[in-house]
Design an enzyme around this catalytic site. Structure first.
Site, short mmCIF file in Angstrom:
data_model
loop_
_atom_site.label_atom_id
_atom_site.label_comp_id
_atom_site.label_asym_id
_atom_site.label_seq_id
_atom_site.Cartn_x
_atom_site.Cartn_y
_atom_site.Cartn_z
N GLY A 96 0.82 -1.21 0.00
CA GLY A 96 0.00 0.00 0.00
C GLY A 96 0.86 1.25 0.00
N GLY A 108 0.45 5.71 0.67
CA GLY A 108 -0.41 6.77 1.15
C GLY A 108 0.35 8.07 1.24
N GLY A 129 3.80 7.67 3.28
CA GLY A 129 4.81 6.68 2.95
C GLY A 129 4.19 5.38 2.48
CE LYS A 138 0.17 4.19 8.04
NZ LYS A 138 -0.40 4.40 6.69
CG ASP A 194 -4.54 9.17 6.60
OD1 ASP A 194 -5.13 9.70 5.63
OD2 ASP A 194 -3.60 8.37 6.46
#
Length: 872
Positions: free
Chosen positions: A591, A593, A596, A612, A707
């Site tokens: 993923g 975003g 990062g 993440k 977020d």
């Protein structure tokens, strides 16, 4: 993650073309593949009725099947070649009939002349029947979206007559069997939207040289580079590989695919520069999508040889230099999407007569110079979006003279001069001019534009008053904050707008505003405002100086003792900082975003975690990060993902979360077919609401998510959601947080409109984001771009339809099979979602109220409510 849905709508006509392609082959195969005449005991009617008896046909779709009628006259049965002396070819088209139960393939495969079988869009919930390999006369097999799971059977390689195989939209897992390479007559292979994994075997593509259509998209567990052998498939016309974990560079062999019409490599982990000459031989290419990868370097100028190109999508990469000049003048080009790159140079003037451009989106690059005068004169231009660049000069007077122009976004540039009158903008819906150096008054003529709904002119140098003519509009957003406006604000605008949209204009006055007495001496107010500004400035400078001194001392004191990587683990997991760093490579990316990339990492004990990795310009201190992470790690709730730990290095923080095998809600929504039942969607909505309500109301200290989006909602077994990605602002700091958020336009549709003009975040901003997720669950469409013909986010898409005749029917996902009660639940949820996404924060409900509203909708037969109590 919206790109996949748009691509599906774009390429729908191609599937019709595929059917036209294989239908002559089905007809031609009747004589060559007809089985011997059946015995009396095995007439086709009896075999088909045995097959029917194994199914559950709750809707009675096969009720016409009986021995009293010739089977060629049965519903969903087509016979060809039934003349005298001709062998009969039989095609069964049973898609979308609500069938379930077992599949009696043994009897089905004995039906003579069976050349086509479609069981698509049903609910069988079983593995792919191995006995289908006995249907050796099949030319076309379609099991797409049939709720099949388990591995892909090697036995399918026995169907050597196949020209079309479609298993898309299921839960098929494991590797693609190399044995499928024996199907050398295959022209259509669709395995998209499954859970395939591993590396693709080169022999598979080396032998399937007759393929016209190949779809391996949305198989996120594949761990493969792009096989060079794909470039040797000279007949390939449609290639869909998006969202499947491919890494590495595009092989040079791809330049040989001269028959390509559609190439979609989006949402992978591809890197490097494009091969020299890319596009030179793509004379038939209609659509190119390389978005959401890691490509870099200049874009090859040979793209201008793609004379039939209609869609050019390269957003979300690291391309540099100019967009090739020849691209802009391609005769059939409709869409240019190049946002979130490093492109530079000037935007060219275009031929207003020949151009057929409809959308130009080049946000968040480094384009400079003026806005082309020709943009507003292209009669097909619907959207021009070039925010977050370095454009300068004035706004062209004709910027929206196009009769189709609906969206203009040139915010956050260096534009100057006045706002033009824009009298010809009869279809303009959105006008975003914030963050420039515009001066002069707000044109009163804007009030005469019939469908103008969103106006954002904040953070400029505009003067004068707010025109009373704006009261004529049905505005969902009017943001005039931080200008030099003065005078009385029209009463209806004061009552209909949040106060934050008027802030930063000390000269404005009216009821409810800080300056509510419009008749008080202006000079006195200005003197007080000036004194307050000077005092605030001096105080701010002193605080900044003290803060900088303290930070410098802290950094200096800790630098000598800090190791390059500091892992801090809150759970007994086995992971070192060095192991974590070694795992940060493209093939592990699951993923991306605003803050990062997210990596899937397997620990020494076989446990998987999601990490993440955030690189922050703010360079937060270790002690501050550690304090925040301790708070986040203590949060316990069944609908909130656990924070397992973090790893710190100077200017970089990596947060370690628990990993969910089912992936994210975004993965589910962007799958080729979003077929989740309404009860399960409601379960997801309630779970997310409960987790968010816990953060807002029961967690100590209380936490704002800030977020929330569908990619930050992970799914456990039984569609139990877990919220992740919360508290990032506390880790990297407010300034770095806002900067990262502003640079990521892909998810801006989840952000509450008041964020740009307020310094203090509120829980109602999270409510807005949750409302967007609710709309995704109700419509079955991704938030960023729910429909090809409407280049708007889902909130605007829904609001455009809500007041239209039969508008609600257009909004509710038609793919959901629902009872009357569930239909009422969906409508009630839609009303709640509209409240949550109100442009006025004070009209949004709190999350504890949202939880109660959703729980009241749960049907009696649904699972019991779990409340919002913390996890034990």
């Amino acid at each position: 993650m919206a790109t996949a849905a748009v691509a599906g709508a774009t390429y729908l006509p191609l599937f019709s073309a595929v059917l036209l392609l294989i239908s002559p082959l089905i007809a031609a195969s009747s004589s060559a593949r007809a089985a011997a005449l059946p015995t009396v005991a095995e007439q086709p009617q009896e075999l088909l009725l045995t097959f029917k008896a194994s199914l559950k046909d709750s809707s009675g779709a096969l009720s016409t099947w009986s021995t009293s009628t010739p089977y060629c006259n049965w519903s969903h049965v087509t016979c060809t070649g039934a003349g005298a002396g001709d062998a009969v070819s039989v095609a069964l088209s049973l898609q979308g009939l609500g069938l379930s139960g077992d599949i009696s393939a043994a009897s089905l495969c004995r039906v003579p002349g069976l050349v086509a079988l479609s069981l698509a869009s049903n609910g069988f919930n079983q593995t792919v029947p191995l006995q289908l390999s006995r249907c050796t006369s099949l030319v076309s097999l379609n099991l797409s979206s049939g709720a099949f799971w388990g591995p892909l059977p090697d036995q399918l390689a026995m169907l050597t007559s196949l020209t079309s195989l479609d298993l898309s939209g299921n839960d098929i897992e494991g590797q693609v069997p190399p044995g499928l390479a024996t199907l050398q007559g295959l022209q259509v292979l669709n395995l998209g939207g499954n859970r395939l994994s591993g590396v693709l075997h080169p022999a598979l593509f080396r032998n399937l040289t007759r393929l016209h259509f190949l779809d391996l998209s949305k198989n996120q567990f594949l761990e493969s580079e792009l096989p060079p052998e794909l470039g040797e498939m000279g007949s390939l016309r449609w290639l869909f590989l998006q969202g499947s974990g491919f890494s590495g560079a595009i092989p040079q062999t791809f330049l040989q695919l001269e028959q390509l019409e559609v190439l979609d490599l989006s949402m992978n982990s591809l890197t490097g520069a494009l091969p020299i000459g890319f596009g030179l031989k793509f004379q038939k290419l209609l659509a190119l999508d390389l978005s959401q990868n890691g490509f870099s370097g200049p874009f090859p100028k040979e793209i201008d040889k793609c004379v039939m190109l209609q869609r050019f999508q390269v957003q979300g990469n690291e391309f540099t230099g100019d967009l090739p000049a020849g691209l802009w003048s391609l005769p059939d080009l409709r869409v240019i999407r190049a946002e979130n790159n490093l492109f530079s140079g000037r935007l060219p003037e275009l031929s207003t007569v020949l151009s057929r451009l409809e959308q130009v989106q080049v946000d968040n690059n480094s384009f400079s110079g003026g806005i082309p005068q020709s943009i507003g004169l292209i009669r097909t231009m619907y959207r021009f979006s070039a925010s977050l660049n370095q454009l300068n000069g004035s706004l062209p007077d004709n910027l929206c003279d196009s009769p189709a122009m609906g969206i203009i976004n040139v915010s956050h540039n260096s534009l100057s001069g006045p706002i033009p009158e824009f009298k010809n903008c009869k279809r303009l819906v959105s006008l975003y001019l914030s963050g420039n150096g515009l001066t002069g008054p707000i044109p009163a003529s804007l009030g005469g534009l019939p469908v103008l709904t969103y106006i954002d002119v904040s953070s400029n140098g505009l003067t004068g008053g707010i025109p009373v003519e704006l009261q004529n509009l049905k505005l969902a957003l009017l943001n005039v904050s931080y200008n030099k406006l003065a005078g009385r604000v029209p009463l209806s605008l004061i009552s209909g707008l949040p106060a934050v949209f008027l802030e930063g204009n000390p000269g404005l006055c009216g009821p409810g505003l800080p300056n509510d007495d419009c008749d008080a001496p202006l000079r006195k107010r200005q003197g007080l405002a000036l004194a307050a500004t000077v005092a605030s400035f001096v105080t701010g400078v002193m605080l900044l100086a003290l803060g900088a001194f303290a930070v410098c001392r802290r950094l200096h004191g800790s630098s000598s003792s800090s190791s390059p990587w500091k892992p801090v683990l809150f759970y007994p997991i086995k992971l070192t900082g060095e192991e974590l760093l070694a795992s940060f490579h493209d093939k592990n990316v699951i993923g991306r975003g605003a803050f990062g990339r997210v990596y899937l990492i397997e620990l020494q004990d076989g446990q998987n975690v999601a990490v993440k990795r955030m690189v922050s310009s703010g360079k937060p201190a270790f002690r501050a990060v550690n304090n925040v992470m301790k708070v986040l790690a203590k949060i316990r709730h069944r609908n909130i993902a656990k924070v397992l730990g973090f790893c710190y290095s100077e200017g970089e923080v990596s947060i370690i979360y628990e990993y969910m095998q089912m992936g994210s809600l975004q993965d589910l929504i962007c799958a080729p077919k979003f077929t989740v039942r309404w009860n399960d969607r409601l379960r997801i909505a309630i779970g997310v609401a409960q987790g968010l309500a816990y953060l807002h109301h029961d967690c100590i200290p209380r936490v704002l998510h800030r977020d929330l989006k569908s990619s930050n909602v992970l799914l456990a077994d039984g569609f139990e959601p877990r919220i992740t990605g919360f508290g990032i602002d506390g880790v990297i700091g407010e300034k770095a947080y806002r900067s990262s958020l502003a640079s990521d336009l892909n998810y801006s549709c989840y952000i509450a409109p008041e964020l740009s003009c307020t310094k203090k975040p509120t829980h109602l901003m999270d409510v807005y984001s949750f409302g967007v997720i609710l709309l995704e669950l109700i419509t079955g469409k991704p938030a960023e771009q729910p429909a090809l013909d409407d280049s708007v986010d889902i909130v605007r898409w829904v609001r455009r339809r809500i007041n239209v005749t039969d508008g609600t029917a257009q909004i509710l996902d038609p793919g959901i099979s629902r009872t009357a009660e569930q239909g009422m639940q969906m409508q009630a949820t839609l009303e709640l979602a509209l409240r949550c996404t109100s442009v006025m924060p004070d009209q949004r409900p709190a999350m504890d109220e949202v939880v109660r509203s959703l729980q009241l909708l749960r049907s009696p037969q649904g699972p019991p409510s779990t409340g919002i109590a913390p996890e034990p």
